[in-house]
Scaffold this motif. Structure first.
Motif, PDB file in Angstrom:
ATOM      1  N   GLU A  86      47.399  66.454  42.777  1.00 38.00           N
ATOM      2  CA  GLU A  86      46.878  65.546  43.457  1.00 38.00           C
ATOM      3  C   GLU A  86      47.830  64.529  43.913  1.00 38.00           C
ATOM      4  OE1 GLU A  86      44.938  65.259  40.093  1.00 38.00           O
ATOM      5  OE2 GLU A  86      45.710  63.134  38.818  1.00 38.00           O
ATOM      6  N   TYR A  87      47.192  63.333  44.653  1.00 37.00           N
ATOM      7  CA  TYR A  87      48.236  62.032  44.668  1.00 37.00           C
ATOM      8  C   TYR A  87      47.536  60.887  44.095  1.00 37.00           C
ATOM      9  CZ  TYR A  87      49.667  63.868  48.985  1.00 37.00           C
ATOM     10  OH  TYR A  87      49.917  65.236  50.329  1.00 37.00           O
ATOM     11  N   GLU A  88      48.650  60.148  43.373  1.00 33.03           N
ATOM     12  CA  GLU A  88      47.781  59.037  42.708  1.00 33.03           C
ATOM     13  C   GLU A  88      48.277  58.244  43.073  1.00 33.03           C
ATOM     14  OE1 GLU A  88      49.727  59.951  38.597  1.00 33.03           O
ATOM     15  OE2 GLU A  88      47.808  61.710  38.416  1.00 33.03           O
ATOM     16  N   ALA A  89      48.277  56.825  43.284  1.00 32.05           N
ATOM     17  CA  ALA A  89      48.670  55.570  43.388  1.00 32.05           C
ATOM     18  C   ALA A  89      48.258  53.969  42.882  1.00 32.05           C
ATOM     19  CB  ALA A  89      48.438  54.974  45.286  1.00 32.05           C
ATOM     20  N   VAL A  90      49.681  53.710  42.727  1.00 32.69           N
ATOM     21  CA  VAL A  90      49.394  52.152  42.113  1.00 32.69           C
ATOM     22  C   VAL A  90      49.022  51.061  43.364  1.00 32.69           C
ATOM     23  CG1 VAL A  90      50.806  50.326  41.297  1.00 32.69           C
ATOM     24  CG2 VAL A  90      50.880  52.340  40.070  1.00 32.69           C
ATOM     25  N   THR A  91      47.883  50.922  42.945  1.00 31.87           N
ATOM     26  CA  THR A  91      47.207  49.371  44.013  1.00 31.87           C
ATOM     27  C   THR A  91      47.514  48.293  43.409  1.00 31.87           C
ATOM     28  OG1 THR A  91      45.538  50.553  43.898  1.00 31.87           O
ATOM     29  CG2 THR A  91      46.385  51.746  45.186  1.00 31.87           C
ATOM     30  N   ILE A  92      46.989  47.082  44.782  1.00 28.30           N
ATOM     31  CA  ILE A  92      46.293  45.584  43.789  1.00 28.30           C
ATOM     32  C   ILE A  92      44.894  46.136  44.209  1.00 28.30           C
ATOM     33  CG2 ILE A  92      46.404  43.568  44.538  1.00 28.30           C
ATOM     34  CD1 ILE A  92      49.144  43.840  46.484  1.00 28.30           C
ATOM     35  N   GLY A  93      44.707  45.366  42.785  1.00 31.62           N
ATOM     36  CA  GLY A  93      43.387  45.109  42.590  1.00 31.62           C
ATOM     37  C   GLY A  93      43.017  44.133  41.962  1.00 31.62           C
ATOM     38  N   TYR A  94      41.597  43.864  42.873  1.00 26.79           N
ATOM     39  CA  TYR A  94      41.660  42.356  42.611  1.00 26.79           C
ATOM     40  C   TYR A  94      40.235  41.835  42.435  1.00 26.79           C
ATOM     41  CZ  TYR A  94      40.017  43.116  47.430  1.00 26.79           C
ATOM     42  OH  TYR A  94      39.504  42.877  48.110  1.00 26.79           O
ATOM     43  N   ARG A  95      39.842  40.360  41.544  1.00 24.51           N
ATOM     44  CA  ARG A  95      38.077  40.538  41.496  1.00 24.51           C
ATOM     45  C   ARG A  95      37.792  39.612  42.357  1.00 24.51           C
ATOM     46  NH1 ARG A  95      35.789  40.697  36.120  1.00 24.51           N
ATOM     47  NH2 ARG A  95      34.542  39.628  36.766  1.00 24.51           N
ATOM     48  N   THR A  96      36.428  40.267  43.228  1.00 23.93           N
ATOM     49  CA  THR A  96      36.255  39.951  44.336  1.00 23.93           C
ATOM     50  C   THR A  96      35.049  39.294  44.475  1.00 23.93           C
ATOM     51  OG1 THR A  96      33.961  41.947  44.042  1.00 23.93           O
ATOM     52  CG2 THR A  96      35.660  42.202  45.436  1.00 23.93           C
ATOM     53  N   ASP A  97      34.991  38.816  42.623  1.00 21.06           N
ATOM     54  CA  ASP A  97      34.143  37.464  42.635  1.00 21.06           C
ATOM     55  C   ASP A  97      35.364  36.044  42.134  1.00 21.06           C
ATOM     56  OD1 ASP A  97      35.571  38.239  39.986  1.00 21.06           O
ATOM     57  OD2 ASP A  97      33.587  38.106  39.066  1.00 21.06           O
ATOM     58  N   VAL A  98      36.731  36.529  42.858  1.00 23.24           N
ATOM     59  CA  VAL A  98      37.594  35.171  42.650  1.00 23.24           C
ATOM     60  C   VAL A  98      38.203  34.696  44.045  1.00 23.24           C
ATOM     61  CG1 VAL A  98      40.063  34.525  41.377  1.00 23.24           C
ATOM     62  CG2 VAL A  98      38.252  35.755  40.460  1.00 23.24           C
ATOM     63  N   TYR A  99      38.401  35.851  45.056  1.00 26.28           N
ATOM     64  CA  TYR A  99      39.049  35.995  45.769  1.00 26.28           C
ATOM     65  C   TYR A  99      38.055  36.112  46.569  1.00 26.28           C
ATOM     66  CZ  TYR A  99      42.508  35.433  42.920  1.00 26.28           C
ATOM     67  OH  TYR A  99      43.842  35.591  41.811  1.00 26.28           O
ATOM     68  N   LYS A 100      38.221  35.133  48.221  1.00 22.10           N
ATOM     69  CA  LYS A 100      36.876  35.514  49.068  1.00 22.10           C
ATOM     70  C   LYS A 100      38.286  36.450  50.006  1.00 22.10           C
ATOM     71  CE  LYS A 100      34.636  33.853  53.354  1.00 22.10           C
ATOM     72  NZ  LYS A 100      34.778  32.584  53.771  1.00 22.10           N
TER      73      LYS A 100
END
Length: 342
Positions: A125-139
């Motif tokens: 499989e392909y595995e990725a490290v991404t940027i995760g962010y809270r949608t209730d904090v950042y518009k």
């Protein structure tokens, strides 16, 4: 005399029955892996249907330990057959002589994406490290590692992976290094970049479950994390999203341990695990991308968009250079750990 003949006949029958039963018991393979949900998913998507189709029983054990694997091979007492790991782990193991070459007379590599069928590992499989962010904090969504480093535009506590893979590449990309010029890593430049983000990193995670908890419980507002872990939160309804810009991915491939007692069965299993429908089942459970492109046809479009191998995501991703890390991991890990202590 007649009774003696019957007795002998019974003994012979029992003898051959024991031999036959012994051979049947050997029709198995041992998969060493990562335990927990990973093992459950592998069993459901691969192990159980493989056993039904072939009669070969899959036995599971964990955790995978390359040091123990090396000791097994060197002692001549190999207990494991097949496993899955990233190429930055497979290549050093191959160099140490503890992995078998993939037998492509058994494994059909034509169904796999270009570059995913290599000498010592394939498929997976392909595995990725991404940027995760809270949608209730950042518009607005962060776009690439430059935004992750931009604490004025995106204020709030961060978390990052406590290791050299991904973290060092992210530091250079944040500093403006083009993806095609990442390697060899500019060590002075990357540590200066890490110096800038360090005051804003309130947690350094080691495990995927730890990264999930950090953003779910709002201990941090933004972090680096495995796409599968973030997708699980999104799938459950948590206010968490993934930014795919400059996501850093690796291929986690199947491999066979040197002198595996069930080598042929292990190769047959890898061939089975490379089928599109089987890969689709795994991907739909853990959200990592299939290496058989046809698998995407069997995955719900909404779910597929959480995976690195979706075409819209894959074109934004950057692959880690496993060969570079094979030669530099230990040295850079020592430097990184010293930097963390400052």
């Amino acid at each position: 005399m007649k009774g003696s003949k019957i007795f002998v006949a019974v003994i012979v029958f029992v003898f051959f029955l024991a031999i036959h039963t012994g051979f049947a018991a050997e029709k198995k393979l041992v998969m060493v892996g990562w335990g927990g949900a990973w093992e459950e998913t592998m069993k459901k998507a691969f192990g159980d249907p493989f056993e039904r189709e072939t009669g070969i029983k899959v036995v599971y054990t964990s955790p995978i330990d390359f040091g123990k694997m090396k000791a097994m091979v060197e002692s001549g007492n190999v207990e494991w057959d097949v496993s899955q790991a990233g190429f930055f782990r497979i290549l050093p193991a191959a160099k140490a002589g503890i992995i078998e070459p993939i037998d492509y007379s058994i494994v059909d590599k034509s169904v796999l994406a270009p570059g995913t069928a290599r000498k010592y590992g394939c498929g997976g499989e392909y595995e990725a490290v991404t940027i995760g962010y809270r949608t209730d904090v950042y518009k607005d969504a962060p776009v690439g590692w430059k935004d992750f480093w931009d604490v004025k535009k995106f204020p709030g506590p961060r978390a990052m992976y406590k290791g050299v893979y991904y973290t060092m590449e992210a530091a250079l990309l944040a500093d403006g290094v083009p993806p095609e010029k990442l390697y060899p890593l500019d060590e002075d430049r990357l540590f200066k970049s890490l110096d800038r983000i360090k005051p804003h990193v309130t947690a350094w995670w080691r495990s995927g479950s730890q990264s999930q908890a950090l953003i779910k419980d709002r201990e941090v507002d933004m972090l680096t994390a495995w796409n599968g872990r973030l997708a699980q939160l999104t799938h459950r309804g948590d206010p968490v999203a993934i930014s795919w810009d400059q996501a850093l991915f690796v291929q986690s491939a199947w491999f066979v341990i040197k002198n595996a007692p069930h080598k042929k069965e292990a190769m047959e299993f890898i061939n089975f695990a490379s089928r599109a429908k089987n890969q689709a089942m795994v991907a739909s459970e853990i959200f990592y991308g299939p290496t058989n492109p046809e698998a995407l046809k069997y995955i719900d479009e909404k779910v597929a968009r959480w995976m690195p191998s979706h075409p819209d995501n894959f074109k934004k991703c950057i692959e880690l250079n496993s060969e570079y890390w094979e030669d530099n991991k230990d040295r850079l890990t020592e430097k990184f750990e010293a930097w963390l202590m400052k």
